[in-house]
Design a protein around this motif. Structure first.
Motif, PDB file in Angstrom:
ATOM      1  N   LEU A 197       0.821  -1.211   0.000  1.00 54.53           N
ATOM      2  CA  LEU A 197       0.000   0.000   0.000  1.00 54.53           C
ATOM      3  C   LEU A 197       0.857   1.265   0.000  1.00 54.53           C
ATOM      4  O   LEU A 197       0.428   2.312  -0.495  1.00 54.53           O
ATOM      5  CB  LEU A 197      -0.935  -0.004   1.211  1.00 54.53           C
ATOM      6  CG  LEU A 197      -2.077  -1.025   1.142  1.00 54.53           C
ATOM      7  CD1 LEU A 197      -2.789  -1.125   2.484  1.00 54.53           C
ATOM      8  CD2 LEU A 197      -3.061  -0.664   0.036  1.00 54.53           C
ATOM      9  N   ALA A 198       2.070   1.179   0.540  1.00 57.49           N
ATOM     10  CA  ALA A 198       2.983   2.329   0.528  1.00 57.49           C
ATOM     11  C   ALA A 198       3.649   2.506  -0.829  1.00 57.49           C
ATOM     12  O   ALA A 198       4.374   3.488  -1.039  1.00 57.49           O
ATOM     13  CB  ALA A 198       4.043   2.167   1.616  1.00 57.49           C
ATOM     14  N   GLY A 199       3.420   1.553  -1.737  1.00 61.88           N
ATOM     15  CA  GLY A 199       4.052   1.640  -3.050  1.00 61.88           C
ATOM     16  C   GLY A 199       5.552   1.454  -2.990  1.00 61.88           C
ATOM     17  O   GLY A 199       6.294   2.070  -3.768  1.00 61.88           O
ATOM     18  N   ASN A 200       6.009   0.591  -2.087  1.00 59.63           N
ATOM     19  CA  ASN A 200       7.442   0.356  -1.893  1.00 59.63           C
ATOM     20  C   ASN A 200       7.789  -1.039  -2.427  1.00 59.63           C
ATOM     21  O   ASN A 200       7.727  -2.026  -1.683  1.00 59.63           O
ATOM     22  CB  ASN A 200       7.787   0.462  -0.408  1.00 59.63           C
ATOM     23  CG  ASN A 200       9.283   0.443  -0.148  1.00 59.63           C
ATOM     24  OD1 ASN A 200      10.047  -0.183  -0.878  1.00 59.63           O
ATOM     25  ND2 ASN A 200       9.702   1.127   0.906  1.00 59.63           N
ATOM     26  N   PRO A 201       8.142  -1.166  -3.702  1.00 67.57           N
ATOM     27  CA  PRO A 201       8.360  -2.489  -4.301  1.00 67.57           C
ATOM     28  C   PRO A 201       9.456  -3.297  -3.623  1.00 67.57           C
ATOM     29  O   PRO A 201       9.300  -4.505  -3.401  1.00 67.57           O
ATOM     30  CB  PRO A 201       8.735  -2.164  -5.751  1.00 67.57           C
ATOM     31  CG  PRO A 201       8.196  -0.804  -5.997  1.00 67.57           C
ATOM     32  CD  PRO A 201       8.296  -0.086  -4.690  1.00 67.57           C
ATOM     33  N   LYS A 202      10.561  -2.645  -3.289  1.00 70.08           N
ATOM     34  CA  LYS A 202      11.686  -3.379  -2.699  1.00 70.08           C
ATOM     35  C   LYS A 202      11.304  -3.961  -1.340  1.00 70.08           C
ATOM     36  O   LYS A 202      11.578  -5.124  -1.045  1.00 70.08           O
ATOM     37  CB  LYS A 202      12.898  -2.456  -2.562  1.00 70.08           C
ATOM     38  CG  LYS A 202      14.152  -3.163  -2.071  1.00 70.08           C
ATOM     39  CD  LYS A 202      15.338  -2.210  -1.994  1.00 70.08           C
ATOM     40  CE  LYS A 202      15.768  -1.768  -3.376  1.00 70.08           C
ATOM     41  NZ  LYS A 202      17.027  -0.960  -3.325  1.00 70.08           N
ATOM     42  N   ARG A 203      10.646  -3.157  -0.504  1.00 71.39           N
ATOM     43  CA  ARG A 203      10.250  -3.638   0.818  1.00 71.39           C
ATOM     44  C   ARG A 203       9.151  -4.699   0.704  1.00 71.39           C
ATOM     45  O   ARG A 203       9.155  -5.684   1.445  1.00 71.39           O
ATOM     46  CB  ARG A 203       9.770  -2.473   1.686  1.00 71.39           C
ATOM     47  CG  ARG A 203       9.307  -2.904   3.076  1.00 71.39           C
ATOM     48  CD  ARG A 203       9.083  -1.715   3.991  1.00 71.39           C
ATOM     49  NE  ARG A 203       8.455  -2.105   5.240  1.00 71.39           N
ATOM     50  CZ  ARG A 203       9.078  -2.717   6.243  1.00 71.39           C
ATOM     51  NH1 ARG A 203      10.367  -3.012   6.137  1.00 71.39           N
ATOM     52  NH2 ARG A 203       8.433  -3.033   7.348  1.00 71.39           N
ATOM     53  N   ALA A 204       8.221  -4.510  -0.226  1.00 73.22           N
ATOM     54  CA  ALA A 204       7.146  -5.492  -0.404  1.00 73.22           C
ATOM     55  C   ALA A 204       7.721  -6.852  -0.782  1.00 73.22           C
ATOM     56  O   ALA A 204       7.305  -7.889  -0.241  1.00 73.22           O
ATOM     57  CB  ALA A 204       6.171  -5.006  -1.475  1.00 73.22           C
ATOM     58  N   GLU A 205       8.669  -6.864  -1.697  1.00 73.35           N
ATOM     59  CA  GLU A 205       9.284  -8.129  -2.097  1.00 73.35           C
ATOM     60  C   GLU A 205      10.058  -8.743  -0.936  1.00 73.35           C
ATOM     61  O   GLU A 205       9.949  -9.950  -0.674  1.00 73.35           O
ATOM     62  CB  GLU A 205      10.219  -7.918  -3.290  1.00 73.35           C
ATOM     63  CG  GLU A 205      10.897  -9.205  -3.742  1.00 73.35           C
ATOM     64  CD  GLU A 205      11.720  -9.038  -4.999  1.00 73.35           C
ATOM     65  OE1 GLU A 205      12.057 -10.066  -5.626  1.00 73.35           O
ATOM     66  OE2 GLU A 205      12.033  -7.878  -5.367  1.00 73.35           O
ATOM     67  N   ARG A 206      10.825  -7.935  -0.230  1.00 73.63           N
ATOM     68  CA  ARG A 206      11.639  -8.461   0.868  1.00 73.63           C
ATOM     69  C   ARG A 206      10.763  -9.048   1.975  1.00 73.63           C
ATOM     70  O   ARG A 206      11.027 -10.156   2.468  1.00 73.63           O
ATOM     71  CB  ARG A 206      12.532  -7.354   1.434  1.00 73.63           C
ATOM     72  CG  ARG A 206      13.454  -7.845   2.557  1.00 73.63           C
ATOM     73  CD  ARG A 206      14.455  -6.781   2.975  1.00 73.63           C
ATOM     74  NE  ARG A 206      13.812  -5.627   3.591  1.00 73.63           N
ATOM     75  CZ  ARG A 206      13.700  -4.434   3.024  1.00 73.63           C
ATOM     76  NH1 ARG A 206      14.192  -4.225   1.811  1.00 73.63           N
ATOM     77  NH2 ARG A 206      13.113  -3.431   3.647  1.00 73.63           N
TER      78      ARG A 206
END
Length: 232
Positions: A197-206
């Motif tokens: 929801l924050a639009g943070n691809p790197k953190r979402a994947e991790r």
């Protein structure tokens, strides 16, 4: 000559009898009707599904080829139990695939109605933290992942995820606290969803990869008895 707009769209062809049997067994695994180590009796399947023995035998052969069941000449058919090595390999693959799905979902969260759709399934999943683990929770978890994959927009991903093998894994280990561990699971769902929801691809994947990895490590810590049932 008929105009294109007058043409009737072709009807969806009905499932063949073996396909219908396969679908019923796979759905039964997902719902807990069939569990690892359980014997599948041909006579019961023919009666319950309203088909002859030929389609049932064909379906069982195909499920054995897909490693969903074990089929032997003298013992018959059993729902498989996954080995320690199979669980490791399966979850390593799923970690990569769902990590990619989470990254793509975060990248596309503000397109179309993606944010609204994801917030709805995310909030409903977290609501099960108070309701406890149940079949409804499992269905909602599947919807959560389904929407995450869908808004990511990669059309190949659904076919790459081994859905029935995942259901086998869940049924095999759901009685072990190390695997279910509701507090840990919901903490991990929360950080995964918030990253998307924050639009943070790197953190979402991790976060998603760490969630799957923690499940794999928890299962790998179980005793050998957890990996071999009657159908193993």
């Amino acid at each position: 000559m008929r105009r294109a707009e007058d043409a009737t769209p072709p009807a969806t062809p009905p499932l063949s009898s073996p396909d219908a049997v396969i679908q019923a067994i796979c759905k039964g695994i997902g719902s807990g009707r069939y569990v690892p180590g359980q014997r599948l009796v041909e006579a019961d399947l023919t009666r319950e599904l309203g088909v002859s023995r030929g389609p049932v035998r064909e379906a069982l052969k195909r499920l054995a080829a897909e490693r969903i069941i074990t089929l032997t000449r003298h013992k018959g058919a059993y729902i498989r139990s996954l080995s320690r090595e199979e669980v490791r390999d399966l979850l390593q693959n799923i970690e990569v695939l769902l990590g990619l799905a989470a990254r793509l979902a975060a990248q596309r969260i503000d397109q179309a109605d993606h944010r609204q759709r994801f917030e709805e399934v995310f909030d409903e999943l977290l609501a099960h933290r108070r309701r406890g683990l149940s079949f409804a929770y499992l269905e909602q978890r599947d919807r959560f992942y389904g929407v995450m994959i869908d808004i990511g927009g990669n059309r190949e991903l659904p076919g790459m995820l081994p859905a029935t093998m995942v259901q086998l894994l869940r049924q095999q280990f759901q009685s072990y606290d190390q695997f279910t561990n509701p507090p840990r699971r919901f903490r991990e769902y929360q950080v995964m969803g918030e990253a998307i929801l924050a639009g943070n691809p790197k953190r979402a994947e991790r976060c998603t990869r760490l969630h799957i990895r923690s499940s794999r490590l928890a299962i790998q810590s179980l005793p050998d008895a957890a990996f071999y049932g009657n159908g193993g």
